[in-house]
Design a protein around this motif. Sequence first.
Motif, PDB file in Angstrom:
ATOM      1  N   ARG A  10      31.345  29.520 -91.640  1.00 58.69           N
ATOM      2  CA  ARG A  10      32.803  29.517 -91.544  1.00 58.69           C
ATOM      3  C   ARG A  10      33.203  28.667 -90.344  1.00 58.69           C
ATOM      4  O   ARG A  10      32.360  28.305 -89.518  1.00 58.69           O
ATOM      5  N   ARG A  14      31.308  26.550 -85.935  1.00 59.06           N
ATOM      6  CA  ARG A  14      31.140  25.159 -85.536  1.00 59.06           C
ATOM      7  C   ARG A  14      30.386  24.986 -84.216  1.00 59.06           C
ATOM      8  O   ARG A  14      29.447  24.186 -84.149  1.00 59.06           O
ATOM      9  N   ASP A  38      31.008  18.024 -88.809  1.00 61.94           N
ATOM     10  CA  ASP A  38      32.405  18.174 -89.232  1.00 61.94           C
ATOM     11  C   ASP A  38      32.615  17.813 -90.707  1.00 61.94           C
ATOM     12  O   ASP A  38      33.571  18.277 -91.329  1.00 61.94           O
ATOM     13  N   ARG A  39      31.728  17.013 -91.269  1.00 54.66           N
ATOM     14  CA  ARG A  39      31.837  16.623 -92.682  1.00 54.66           C
ATOM     15  C   ARG A  39      31.176  17.627 -93.628  1.00 54.66           C
ATOM     16  O   ARG A  39      31.362  17.540 -94.839  1.00 54.66           O
ATOM     17  N   TRP A  40      30.382  18.547 -93.102  1.00 52.20           N
ATOM     18  CA  TRP A  40      29.690  19.505 -93.968  1.00 52.20           C
ATOM     19  C   TRP A  40      30.683  20.405 -94.684  1.00 52.20           C
ATOM     20  O   TRP A  40      31.637  20.899 -94.088  1.00 52.20           O
ATOM     21  N   ASP A  41      30.420  20.643 -95.949  1.00 60.40           N
ATOM     22  CA  ASP A  41      31.196  21.603 -96.727  1.00 60.40           C
ATOM     23  C   ASP A  41      30.679  23.000 -96.363  1.00 60.40           C
ATOM     24  O   ASP A  41      29.498  23.292 -96.582  1.00 60.40           O
ATOM     25  N   PRO A  42      31.528  23.858 -95.786  1.00 60.62           N
ATOM     26  CA  PRO A  42      31.052  25.182 -95.354  1.00 60.62           C
ATOM     27  C   PRO A  42      30.385  25.992 -96.467  1.00 60.62           C
ATOM     28  O   PRO A  42      29.494  26.793 -96.194  1.00 60.62           O
ATOM     29  N   SER A  43      30.771  25.759 -97.722  1.00 56.79           N
ATOM     30  CA  SER A  43      30.142  26.512 -98.810  1.00 56.79           C
ATOM     31  C   SER A  43      28.722  26.043 -99.090  1.00 56.79           C
ATOM     32  O   SER A  43      27.985  26.688 -99.838  1.00 56.79           O
ATOM     33  N   ASN A  44      28.322  24.915 -98.481  1.00 57.99           N
ATOM     34  CA  ASN A  44      26.965  24.387 -98.641  1.00 57.99           C
ATOM     35  C   ASN A  44      26.100  24.633 -97.407  1.00 57.99           C
ATOM     36  O   ASN A  44      24.998  24.091 -97.315  1.00 57.99           O
ATOM     37  N   GLN A  59      21.528  23.499 -94.505  1.00 59.36           N
ATOM     38  CA  GLN A  59      22.601  22.729 -95.136  1.00 59.36           C
ATOM     39  C   GLN A  59      22.077  22.228 -96.465  1.00 59.36           C
ATOM     40  O   GLN A  59      21.015  21.600 -96.530  1.00 59.36           O
ATOM     41  N   GLY A  61      22.786  20.455-100.463  1.00 56.95           N
ATOM     42  CA  GLY A  61      23.589  19.481-101.181  1.00 56.95           C
ATOM     43  C   GLY A  61      23.043  19.279-102.577  1.00 56.95           C
ATOM     44  O   GLY A  61      22.094  19.942-102.998  1.00 56.95           O
TER      45      GLY A  61
END
Length: 145
Positions: A10, A14, A38-44, A59, A61
């Motif tokens: 969440r 960060r 900062d570009r990471w999708d939190p759901s991933n 992380q 993908g």
Amino acid sequence: MLPVRIRASRAADRPELLRMAKLLWPDHPEAEVEQDVDRWDPSNVLVAERGPRLRGFIQLGERAYAEECRTSPVGYVEAWFVDEDLRRQGVGRALMAAALDWCRSRGYAELASDSRLGNETSIRAHLALGYELVERIVCFRKDVR
């Protein structure tokens, strides 16, 4: 083996994700690591909790192709980190188990990963978790300017 609670990341994570990413990629410029995080999708991104700090993260993908995979697309481990003082205590295993659940929930039949050739710790960890070593490569580049 430590009890580990794995959850989706969440926004409040960060600072901890940055801390760990900088440890994972110490040779990368700090600003570049911050931009990546900062570009990471939190759901991933899945995290392992340890009180007010995190123990590790993974992380994930999707890739259209991964070496020796028979399906497409495949889930892919883009980054995997556990604090050094907690390695070999089940945290990485718990993160990878959660990654498999993440893949199943998205309909992937395979989960692929990679490691630098000299990162024997990562290679041994993958093998201990049942990953199959499928290829070793050396990559090249050349400026065209």
